[in-house]
Design an enzyme around this catalytic site. Structure first.
Site, PDB file in Angstrom:
ATOM      1  CD  GLU A 170      -2.793  -1.448   2.276  1.00 60.50           C
ATOM      2  OE1 GLU A 170      -2.888  -0.544   3.129  1.00 60.50           O
ATOM      3  OE2 GLU A 170      -3.387  -2.535   2.370  1.00 60.50           O
ATOM      4  CD  GLU A 486      -7.765   0.629   3.100  1.00 59.53           C
ATOM      5  OE1 GLU A 486      -8.751  -0.064   3.361  1.00 59.53           O
ATOM      6  OE2 GLU A 486      -6.594   0.296   3.366  1.00 59.53           O
TER       7      GLU A 486
HETATM    8  C1  NOJ Z   1      -8.239  -2.709   5.792  1.00 63.22           C
HETATM    9  C2  NOJ Z   1      -9.110  -2.955   4.610  1.00 63.22           C
HETATM   10  O1  NOJ Z   1      -8.439  -2.624   3.423  1.00 63.22           O
HETATM   11  C3  NOJ Z   1     -10.349  -2.142   4.801  1.00 63.22           C
HETATM   12  O2  NOJ Z   1     -11.161  -2.216   3.656  1.00 63.22           O
HETATM   13  C4  NOJ Z   1     -11.068  -2.640   6.030  1.00 63.22           C
HETATM   14  O3  NOJ Z   1     -12.185  -1.834   6.261  1.00 63.22           O
HETATM   15  C5  NOJ Z   1     -10.157  -2.594   7.251  1.00 63.22           C
HETATM   16  N1  NOJ Z   1      -8.898  -3.193   6.959  1.00 63.22           N
HETATM   17  C6  NOJ Z   1     -10.768  -3.310   8.434  1.00 63.22           C
HETATM   18  O4  NOJ Z   1     -10.839  -4.681   8.190  1.00 63.22           O
HETATM   19 CA    CA Z   2      -5.970  -2.083   3.247  1.00 61.71          CA
END
Ligand code: NOJ
Ligand code: CA
Length: 694
Positions: A170, A486
């Site tokens: 990431e 995210e």
């Molecule tokens: C990281 C994941 O990429 C995300 O989508 C998720 O909401 C969180 N971890 C919690 O599991």
């Molecule tokens: Ca992630």
């Protein structure tokens, strides 16, 4: 200078007896194996020019002699393939496998019991090779010596992220001269030469082996760097084995990389039998973004043990999301934070996760029954926080529970930094592992194969990189393995405008990705929260226009696509939402038709006939980096003689990601294959088009 000439002349005299060349069917790529100087080496030319100069092959082992010199080629055999196969789902239904193969046996000169084969397959758009070891007893690999020694490295730019690093895969991409690649580099890594030659290095079929990263040793010499096991060795093997394929894509254009199927062709065919009807591409919404923007929480209690009062995964909220999903035709609703284990520091407490016990405000039976009535499936969630052993102990129970509830898809998660996935060894000792170390690679495959027994598909987050295993295990339906949407929620620095203009040519070559597109509201809590004094930047939110959010559905391929935002944010903008409702996630044909790495891409796809999709419509997605640009796309890909209604979602004239992201123009036009689409993409903008067959 004179010295150099003498040395070269000397080398050219010692041309080996065994120079074995295999070319691509169109002859543009030639790969040559040699045992000259008693080394096992290969070289590659592209369009008649050396691309990879003599590069070594070999390994070192624990408590055994290395295999890296004193070789002689003793045997070769050849094969050619030109066939087609069909994907059960995918970006392209029918895939052509057209390659020439050579199998070369490298024997140790004095110790005849020690040898390996190298099998190479050369396609028109790249090549792959792997080592094949006969049974030589137990082997513990301490280094893989494979090199990719690129010529003219001073004329090449590289696009890369770190490998074996704290944030797994990431990262935002770095753009540097090839000679300035630093540290360990993840794959796919992409190299663009000044003369337009495009190259990407990756691997295919990573099974029971360590993931391969790269390290630049000097100028253009990249050397394989395997991900270490917890014991410091790289790979443990007994009996005969093959390594994953080391793969290099090569083309004249950036889009050649995107349009390549070499990786899938190098993988084994489907192992899950003929009935794959339980694997369902589709679109979903979820109780998800609200956690990321702090409107709700995964756990019931905060870090201090007090109720947060805003637990996300409640029965009521799930029903509300299911109503929304049913109203707009989504297939599923993802619910995160439904199970016990999230309270307190869930990243550190991986051992506390239960995969069967729900929180008391989430009634899994009630919600899944409710969904069934509406024709909407619950989508499961297994966050492990990297607790491999804790998960494996409960995995089958977790799958069985979800299967009973009618769940067909589970999103898994492995949030743990760097070498921090926890696996208990046979003696019960906790070992700390990388996402792509051999045992974790095996864990992921075990997870997928076990899920298949329960007719469940898996979308892995914080996953080992994709190496095309979806061909063998079509229930490995998507993964994250990159910096997704995210990060734009505000808990990390958001993705820069150029991120999505690099991803199609790097991470997406490993395809498919659960990026979770479609954020429609850019004004949530953390926007411009004044973090600049902490070195953070303004605009802690997607650094795109709204039209670019729509373009992501076409550009970033995944058979499952999320509409990531809150239901109310879609209901506030129903017109652009229509594109998300229309766009399919399963395709008959896909093609990148224009683009440059780190600048822009124009991607077209034709829908695959299924459920509500007629199989006649075409879609186009284009997006750009921080530069505005005009694109001109001849619509020659449309079916000749047909008329289409082009439903165009484009940046308005005043759109700009930073201060006017919502400016979008939605217009309809009749077009045929003889027309041209001219559109302006704003700074970090995009365009999404549905060509509806009339
Ligand atoms: C990281 C994941 O990429 C995300 O989508 C998720 O909401 C969180 N971890 C919690 O599991
Ligand atoms: Ca992630």
């Amino acid at each position: 200078m004179r010295l150099l000439i003498v040395v070269l002349a000397a080398l050219s005299l010692s041309v080996s007896a065994a120079d074995i060349t295999v070319t691509s069917p169109d002859k543009s790529i030639a790969m040559t194996f040699t045992d000259k100087n008693e080394l096992a080496q290969y070289a590659v030319s592209f369009n008649g020019k050396t691309l990879i100069q003599d590069s070594k092959l070999g390994f070192t082992f624990l408590k055994a002699q290395p295999l890296y010199r004193d070789f002689k080629v003793t045997e070769i055999s050849r094969d050619s393939v030109d066939s087609e196969w069909e994907q059960p789902w995918g970006e392209q239904r029918v895939i052509r496998d057209n390659h020439n193969e050579v199998l070369v046996r490298f024997d140790h000169l004095t110790d005849k019991a020690r040898y390996f084969f190298v099998r190479a397959r050369v396609f028109n758009d790249g090549f792959g090779f792997r080592y094949e070891f006969p049974d030589q007893g137990e082997k513990v690999i301490t280094r893989e010596l494979t090199e990719f020694w690129f010529t003219d490295s001073h004329k090449a730019t590289a696009y890369w992220i770190p490998g074996q690093a704290r944030e797994r895969h990431e990262y935002e991409y770095r753009t540097t001269p090839l000679q300035q690649m630093e540290g360990i580099v993840n794959t796919p890594a992409t190299i663009v030469y000044d003369d337009g030659t495009h190259v990407a290095i990756h691997e295919a079929a990573l099974v029971d082996f360590a993931g391969m990263s790269l390290k630049k040793e000097q100028t253009g010499r990249l050397v394989a760097k395997l991900s270490p096991r917890a014991d410091g060795t790289m790979v443990r093997k007994s009996g005969a084995f093959n390594t994953p394929w080391r793969m290099v894509l090569v083309g004249d254009e950036a889009t050649d990389l995107v349009n390549s199927y070499v990786m899938l062709n190098l993988n084994e065919p489907n192992k899950l039998g003929n009935d794959l009807s339980w694997i369902e591409p589709g679109k979903y919404v979820g109780i998800w973004w609200c956690m990321h923007i702090d409107l709700c929480t995964w756990g019931q209690l905060d870090g201090a043990g007090k109720p947060t009062g805003i637990h996300g995964a409640t029965t009521e909220r799930t029903k509300h999301y299911m109503d929304f999903a049913a109203k707009y035709g989504f297939d599923g609703v993802l619910v995160e934070g439904w199970n016990v284990g999230w309270d307190g520091d869930w990243i550190a407490n991986s051992e506390l996760f239960s995969f069967t016990q729900a929180y008391d405000d989430f009634d899994i039976k009630t919600v899944s029954d409710y969904g069934k009535k509406l024709g909407v499936r619950l989508i499961g969630h297994h966050e492990t926080s990297g607790g491999i052993t804790n998960y494996e102990a409960q995995m089958e129970d977790g799958f069985a529970l979800y299967q009973k509830m009618g769940v067909r898809q589970i999103k898994t998660g492995y949030v743990a930094h760097g070498q921090n996935l926890k696996r208990k060894d046979a003696d019960g000792v906790m070992r700390y592992e990388f996402t792509d170390s051999q045992d974790v690679v095996n864990h992921f495959i075990h997870n997928i194969a076990t899920a298949a027994k329960y007719n469940i598909s898996i979308n892995t987050h914080e996953s080992v990189k994709d190496t095309g295993l979806r061909r063998t295990y079509p229930n490995w339906i998507a993964r994250e393995s990159a910096r997704g949407q995210e990060y734009n929620s505000g808990w990390g620095a958001p993705n820069q405008p150029e991120h999505l203009a690099i991803m199609p040519y790097t991470r997406m070559l490993a395809s498919p990705m659960d990026f979770t597109p479609g954020i429609f509201d850019f004004e949530y809590k953390r926007i411009n929260f004044g973090g600049e004094e902490h070195g953070l930047q303004k605009h802690m939110r997607p650094q795109t226009t709204l039209a670019k959010q729509l373009a992501e559905y076409v550009v970033l391929y995944s058979p499952i696509q999320m509409a990531a935002d809150l239901p109310e944010n879609y209901e506030a903008k129903l017109e652009p939402f229509q594109f998300i409702l229309d766009v399919p996630t399963d395709w008959e044909v896909s093609k990148a038709i224009q683009g440059d790495v780190g600048e822009y891409i124009v991607q077209i796809r034709k829908e695959r006939k299924a459920r509500q999709y007629s199989g006649n419509d075409w879609y186009l997605g284009a997006l750009t980096d921080e530069q505005a640009r005009d694109i001109s796309v001849p619509l020659t890909f449309l079916d000749a003689g047909k008329t289409y209604e082009a439903q165009i979602y484009r940046d308005g004239d005043a759109a700009h990601w930073a201060d006017n992201p919502y400016d979008i123009v939605i217009e309809k036009r009749r077009v045929t294959a003889t027309d041209t689409l001219n559109v302006r993409l704003a700074e970090s903008g995009g365009v999404a088009v549905r060509f509806k067959a009339l």
